[in-house]
Write an enzyme that holds these catalytic residues in place. Sequence first.
Site, PDB file in Angstrom:
ATOM      1  N   ASP A 130       0.827  -1.216   0.000  1.00 33.94           N
ATOM      2  CA  ASP A 130       0.000   0.000   0.000  1.00 33.94           C
ATOM      3  C   ASP A 130       0.861   1.266   0.000  1.00 33.94           C
ATOM      4  OD1 ASP A 130      -2.464  -1.125  -0.162  1.00 33.94           O
ATOM      5  OD2 ASP A 130      -3.113  -0.663   1.869  1.00 33.94           O
ATOM      6  N   ASP A 166       3.520  -9.159   9.482  1.00 35.79           N
ATOM      7  CA  ASP A 166       3.723  -7.727   9.256  1.00 35.79           C
ATOM      8  C   ASP A 166       5.121  -7.502   8.693  1.00 35.79           C
ATOM      9  OD1 ASP A 166       1.206  -7.079  10.054  1.00 35.79           O
ATOM     10  OD2 ASP A 166       1.762  -6.220  11.994  1.00 35.79           O
ATOM     11  N   ASP A 193       7.844  -6.121   9.494  1.00 36.56           N
ATOM     12  CA  ASP A 193       9.104  -6.255  10.232  1.00 36.56           C
ATOM     13  C   ASP A 193       9.273  -7.650  10.839  1.00 36.56           C
ATOM     14  OD1 ASP A 193       6.870  -5.452  11.833  1.00 36.56           O
ATOM     15  OD2 ASP A 193       8.209  -5.182  13.538  1.00 36.56           O
ATOM     16  N   ASP A 216      -7.644  -7.394  13.638  1.00 33.81           N
ATOM     17  CA  ASP A 216      -7.229  -8.738  14.032  1.00 33.81           C
ATOM     18  C   ASP A 216      -8.091  -9.261  15.188  1.00 33.81           C
ATOM     19  OD1 ASP A 216      -6.239  -6.839  15.780  1.00 33.81           O
ATOM     20  OD2 ASP A 216      -4.139  -7.322  15.439  1.00 33.81           O
TER      21      ASP A 216
END
Length: 522
Positions: free
Chosen positions: A124, A183, A185, A277
Amino acid sequence: METVSSDDMAGQMGFIWEQLKAPVMVPALRLSVFLCLVMSIMLFVEKVYMAIVIILVKLLGKKPERRYKWEPIKDDVELGNSVYPMVLVQIPMYNEKEVYQLSIGAACGLSWPSDRVIIQVLDDSTDPVIKDLVEMECQKWASKGINIRYEIRDNRNGYKAGALKQGMKHSYVKQCDYVVIFDADFQPEPDFLWRTIPFLAHNPDLALVQARWKFVNADECLMTRMQEMSLDYHFTVEQEVGSSTYAFFGFNGTAGVWRIAALNEAGGWKDRTTVEDMDLAVRASLKGWKFLFLGDIKVKNELPSTLKAYRYQQHRWSCGPANLFRKMVLEIARNKKVSLLKKVHVIYNFFFVRKIVAHIVTFVFYCVVIPATVLVPEVQIPKWGTVYIPSIITLLNAVGTPRSLHLMVFWILFENVMSLHRTKATFIGLLEAGRVNEWVVTEKLGDALKTKAGAAKTAKKLGFRIGDRLHVLELLTGAYLFFCGCYDMAFGNNHYFLYLFLQALAFFIVGFGYVGTFVAHP
């Protein structure tokens, strides 16, 4: 002449205070103390309950392999690789210049038959340079035979939830049985799928397998050590208790594997709150699905290195659950698929005590009400409410990170400071006020601090603008605590000033921007 007028003004203010104190301040403060003590007891009971469950889990050896069927997926000569479930790995990212290579490389390094896994990078990014870098990284891995798809949208509607939802609509996803989310990282170990997928494959009532987080930069500065203490307790106690008692625990948004059928039955991703989530997990739980937490599987990731990034993250993590509670409490209560005990656990234990009461009592009691009793000595707080219960709660929290026990005093002071923002965010979520749907992506620094040039660049990047360095709410709270401490030292007899001065100092240090500003580097 000025001295006389100043004395008159002080006298008038003193007279007004005395007139208001008995009929207004004393009853209001007594009610506040009562409510805070009730909330303290609720939190205390919850912490003790979780501690007892953890002790029993350890004593009884209730490992996941004993509670659920698990055996490795074996090769089949006739079926070939089709015996292995098809797995989709999703990596949502947004302008992740420092970590995109780490996350994509780790996902592409997962050990699983290459024709039974699809890596999906959901980019994105709004920076065209970063988009090009991410796309080139995907092409590089594709040229090595990895089935990797680079997917973009023409908008950022729904933020992460919107990206994940859009990612599930691609035709090739229909052939997949499970979806793994990392995610930007997060760096899973190569054997991640081998250790998680068999639980889902052999237990059809399981919807989610959640792994633990391991923090690569926990030793970076004192602020990251404080974060590690809070999050380690969340994983080693809260998540483990929910999993071990078959009750409920929230999906952490990353480092988890979902059964796609369960995800779809629950209604898929929704962007109505900033905790998509947790939203998905609650809806799946109400459909009767079970979740499993695997504390032995640790996925490397990064903690926020700056106070600004941490405050944005904590706003989202505090506001989102409160807003979701507001939206779903009646839906949970009316649900007929799950037991009354499970509904009580989700509404009371998970949401009300841990996501609302815990934040409010920490700030209101320790930073507002207790200091106020110094100014209104007619209101007394029992010692068990100010010393014994807080001490036991703190000790139970600290067991999650034994290596940081010596930092407990710093952790208490820092958590009390952060409770100011968590409380504010909780009320914003409950009241659905202005910043309720604010989503600021947590900044990651990746390898930027591993080189001198990177460290210098980061130090410059953190900047010293007055607006970034001065935090008015912290400074005002610090001034209030300092005033109460001075008053207690002059007129009080309960020695609260020892705590009040320390806590005021903590608020001043954060207020003047001396936390999460200078990051240590090798």
